[in-house]
Motif scaffolding. Structure first.
Motif: not given
Length: 66
Positions: A1-26
């Motif tokens: 269960m903890v492993k999946y929460i960590i996966y969700l956290l890492v996925a959120f951080l990656i998505i947030d980073h990509v969306w912040t920098h490349y979202g307007p361009k997309i």
């Protein structure tokens, strides 16, 4: 269960980073493609930082203080 929460956290951080920098361009590229002409729907903000950027910056500041 903890492993999946960590996966969700890492996925959120990656998505947030990509969306912040490349979202307007997309968004602008999709809008321009759909309208058939160059359209600027969203202004790009180069000063905006993602959660990951802020965490890296705080880590670097704490390491450099020592």
């Amino acid at each position: 269960m903890v492993k999946y929460i960590i996966y969700l956290l890492v996925a959120f951080l990656i998505i947030d980073h990509v969306w912040t920098h490349y979202g307007p361009k997309i968004i602008n590229a999709v809008a321009s493609n759909l309208s058939g002409k160059e359209v600027k729907v969203v202004e790009e903000n180069s000063e905006k930082k993602s959660v990951l950027d802020n965490a890296i910056e705080k880590f670097q500041e704490s390491v450099l203080r020592r």
